[in-house]
Design a protein around this motif. Structure first.
Motif, PDB file in Angstrom:
ATOM      1  N   VAL A 147       0.860  -1.182   0.000  1.00 12.67           N
ATOM      2  CA  VAL A 147       0.000   0.000   0.000  1.00 12.67           C
ATOM      3  C   VAL A 147       0.898   1.233   0.000  1.00 12.67           C
ATOM      4  N   GLU A 148       1.016   1.867  -1.176  1.00 18.30           N
ATOM      5  CA  GLU A 148       1.901   3.004  -1.338  1.00 18.30           C
ATOM      6  C   GLU A 148       1.200   4.221  -1.951  1.00 18.30           C
ATOM      7  N   SER A 149      -0.115   4.165  -2.072  1.00 19.54           N
ATOM      8  CA  SER A 149      -0.858   5.260  -2.695  1.00 19.54           C
ATOM      9  C   SER A 149      -2.290   5.227  -2.197  1.00 19.54           C
ATOM     10  N   HIS A 150      -3.018   6.296  -2.455  1.00 23.06           N
ATOM     11  CA  HIS A 150      -4.439   6.322  -2.090  1.00 23.06           C
ATOM     12  C   HIS A 150      -5.212   5.267  -2.874  1.00 23.06           C
ATOM     13  N   TYR A 151      -4.842   5.079  -4.117  1.00 22.47           N
ATOM     14  CA  TYR A 151      -5.484   4.062  -4.960  1.00 22.47           C
ATOM     15  C   TYR A 151      -5.314   2.677  -4.340  1.00 22.47           C
ATOM     16  N   GLU A 152      -4.096   2.338  -3.960  1.00 24.11           N
ATOM     17  CA  GLU A 152      -3.838   1.019  -3.369  1.00 24.11           C
ATOM     18  C   GLU A 152      -4.466   0.894  -1.982  1.00 24.11           C
ATOM     19  N   GLU A 153      -4.607   2.038  -1.310  1.00 25.29           N
ATOM     20  CA  GLU A 153      -5.209   2.004   0.016  1.00 25.29           C
ATOM     21  C   GLU A 153      -6.667   1.545  -0.041  1.00 25.29           C
ATOM     22  N   VAL A 154      -7.355   1.868  -1.125  1.00 27.59           N
ATOM     23  CA  VAL A 154      -8.739   1.406  -1.282  1.00 27.59           C
ATOM     24  C   VAL A 154      -8.788  -0.119  -1.321  1.00 27.59           C
TER      25      VAL A 154
ATOM     26  N   THR B 239       9.437  11.806  15.858  1.00 31.68           N
ATOM     27  CA  THR B 239       9.345  11.831  14.402  1.00 31.68           C
ATOM     28  C   THR B 239       8.894  10.477  13.875  1.00 31.68           C
ATOM     29  N   ILE B 240       8.153  10.496  12.792  1.00 32.99           N
ATOM     30  CA  ILE B 240       7.841   9.299  12.008  1.00 32.99           C
ATOM     31  C   ILE B 240       8.780   9.298  10.812  1.00 32.99           C
ATOM     32  N   VAL B 241       9.405   8.157  10.559  1.00 36.32           N
ATOM     33  CA  VAL B 241      10.110   7.973   9.292  1.00 36.32           C
ATOM     34  C   VAL B 241       9.391   6.856   8.554  1.00 36.32           C
ATOM     35  N   THR B 242       8.765   7.209   7.445  1.00 30.40           N
ATOM     36  CA  THR B 242       7.944   6.270   6.695  1.00 30.40           C
ATOM     37  C   THR B 242       8.543   6.038   5.315  1.00 30.40           C
ATOM     38  N   LEU B 243       7.857   5.211   4.543  1.00 32.61           N
ATOM     39  CA  LEU B 243       8.308   4.941   3.169  1.00 32.61           C
ATOM     40  C   LEU B 243       7.124   4.473   2.331  1.00 32.61           C
ATOM     41  N   PRO B 244       7.198   4.754   0.985  1.00 30.77           N
ATOM     42  CA  PRO B 244       8.051   5.727   0.304  1.00 30.77           C
ATOM     43  C   PRO B 244       7.532   7.135   0.562  1.00 30.77           C
ATOM     44  N   ARG B 245       8.128   8.137  -0.105  1.00 29.64           N
ATOM     45  CA  ARG B 245       7.800   9.529   0.189  1.00 29.64           C
ATOM     46  C   ARG B 245       6.339   9.864  -0.073  1.00 29.64           C
TER      47      ARG B 245
ATOM     48  N   GLY C  49       7.679   3.940  10.361  1.00 29.78           N
ATOM     49  CA  GLY C  49       6.451   4.167   9.615  1.00 29.78           C
ATOM     50  C   GLY C  49       6.088   3.121   8.597  1.00 29.78           C
ATOM     51  N   CYS C  50       6.247   1.851   8.938  1.00 31.11           N
ATOM     52  CA  CYS C  50       5.809   0.761   8.061  1.00 31.11           C
ATOM     53  C   CYS C  50       5.791  -0.507   8.884  1.00 31.11           C
ATOM     54  N   ALA C  51       4.859  -1.408   8.570  1.00 26.21           N
ATOM     55  CA  ALA C  51       4.764  -2.663   9.315  1.00 26.21           C
ATOM     56  C   ALA C  51       5.935  -3.593   9.056  1.00 26.21           C
ATOM     57  N   GLY C  52       6.690  -3.348   8.004  1.00 28.43           N
ATOM     58  CA  GLY C  52       7.798  -4.233   7.667  1.00 28.43           C
ATOM     59  C   GLY C  52       9.132  -3.832   8.253  1.00 28.43           C
ATOM     60  N   LEU C  53       9.132  -2.971   9.280  1.00 26.89           N
ATOM     61  CA  LEU C  53      10.378  -2.427   9.808  1.00 26.89           C
ATOM     62  C   LEU C  53      10.706  -2.908  11.216  1.00 26.89           C
ATOM     63  N   THR C  54      10.050  -3.947  11.684  1.00 29.24           N
ATOM     64  CA  THR C  54      10.184  -4.354  13.082  1.00 29.24           C
ATOM     65  C   THR C  54      11.612  -4.733  13.461  1.00 29.24           C
ATOM     66  N   ASP C  55      12.378  -5.249  12.492  1.00 22.85           N
ATOM     67  CA  ASP C  55      13.739  -5.666  12.853  1.00 22.85           C
ATOM     68  C   ASP C  55      14.713  -4.501  12.940  1.00 22.85           C
ATOM     69  N   LEU C  56      14.231  -3.263  12.775  1.00 25.23           N
ATOM     70  CA  LEU C  56      15.067  -2.083  12.979  1.00 25.23           C
ATOM     71  C   LEU C  56      15.003  -1.563  14.412  1.00 25.23           C
TER      72      LEU C  56
ATOM     73  N   ALA D  67      10.402  10.885   5.421  1.00 24.80           N
ATOM     74  CA  ALA D  67      10.278   9.660   4.626  1.00 24.80           C
ATOM     75  C   ALA D  67      11.549   9.383   3.851  1.00 24.80           C
ATOM     76  N   VAL D  68      11.725   8.119   3.509  1.00 23.06           N
ATOM     77  CA  VAL D  68      12.790   7.697   2.599  1.00 23.06           C
ATOM     78  C   VAL D  68      12.120   7.094   1.369  1.00 23.06           C
ATOM     79  N   ASP D  69      12.716   7.313   0.226  1.00 23.75           N
ATOM     80  CA  ASP D  69      12.081   6.864  -1.019  1.00 23.75           C
ATOM     81  C   ASP D  69      12.461   5.410  -1.318  1.00 23.75           C
ATOM     82  N   VAL D  70      11.924   4.521  -0.502  1.00 23.53           N
ATOM     83  CA  VAL D  70      12.158   3.087  -0.633  1.00 23.53           C
ATOM     84  C   VAL D  70      10.794   2.421  -0.782  1.00 23.53           C
ATOM     85  N   PRO D  71      10.597   1.557  -1.765  1.00 22.53           N
ATOM     86  CA  PRO D  71       9.301   0.890  -1.922  1.00 22.53           C
ATOM     87  C   PRO D  71       9.048  -0.133  -0.816  1.00 22.53           C
TER      88      PRO D  71
END
Length: 223
Positions: free
Chosen positions: A44-51, A112-118, A174-181, A141-145
């Motif tokens: 989920v990286e856009s409003h379109y995908e969020e739907v 601060t929140i650091v999320t991805l992508p921008r 700022g992403c569910a895939g970052l737990t190991d950080l 944010a960092v521009d990482v998919p």
């Protein structure tokens, strides 16, 4: 109690990662199960995908209600589909973004929140605004998919650390895939590092223990 951690995207490896993280903080008598939509989008990286992600969340809640799930965690930053899930679920629903922000607000004045992508900054901004925390929280944010963290995120430690400013007192991932950080960045930065999933699980447990769920008075009445 039985809690479902819902991943709104279809990437099962990410579901497995957030379920594993949730189990590290759950009570011994809490059963954690994962929910992954059968169809939708891989990230989920856009409003379109969020739907599509929100539809996936609703589908998983429907299944969870049939399975006797007591409460839900939605594991997508921006809390995709959370309002709809609250209308549908009998038990409490907690989004990882709200959980992370509320946790940060208890332990730090500025964070601060650091999320991805921008392009997903807007999703974080929405929750920060709704909680009235704009004067205390900065979104970066960092521009990482999202696909880049589907099998782990340790390789992003350096780029995330670079986003932290001297006036930050806590970092929200700022992403569910970052737990190991969490561990590496806590040690490196010397400040609290918050993962929204592990913040949300004890909140759901606490609400269930108190016999609390979404209010049915008006906004979150059942559809």
């Amino acid at each position: 109690m039985k809690i479902m951690v819902i991943n709104p995207n279809t990437t099962r490896s990410m579901t497995d990662a957030v379920v594993a993280a949730a189990r590290t903080v759950a009570r011994p008598d809490t059963e954690i199960v994962g929910g992954t939509p059968a169809s939708g989008v891989p990230g989920v990286e856009s409003h379109y995908e969020e739907v599509y992600g929100a539809l996936g969340v609703i589908d998983q809640v429907r299944q969870g209600e049939d399975q006797g799930i007591d409460g839900y965690v939605v594991a997508c930053f921006g809390d995709t589909g959370v309002p709809a899930a609250r209308e549908l679920a009998n038990g409490p629903v907690v989004g990882m973004t709200e959980a992370a922000l509320m946790t940060a607000a208890l332990i730090a004045h500025r964070f601060t929140i650091v999320t991805l992508p921008r392009r997903t900054i807007a999703h974080s901004d929405r929750i920060v605004r709704d909680l009235g925390l704009g004067h205390r929280c900065t979104v970066r944010a960092v521009d990482v998919p999202v696909a880049d963290v589907s099998h782990g995120s340790a390789h992003l430690a350096e780029i995330f650390a670079q986003q932290v400013h001297p006036d930050d007192e806590a970092l929200i991932l700022g992403c569910a895939g970052l737990t190991d950080l969490v561990g590496p960045l806590t040690e490196r930065l010397g400040m609290p590092v918050i993962d929204g999933v592990t913040a949300a699980v004890p909140m759901v447990e606490g609400l269930i223990a108190q016999g609390l769920t979404s209010s049915r008075v008006n906004t979150w009445r059942h559809p």
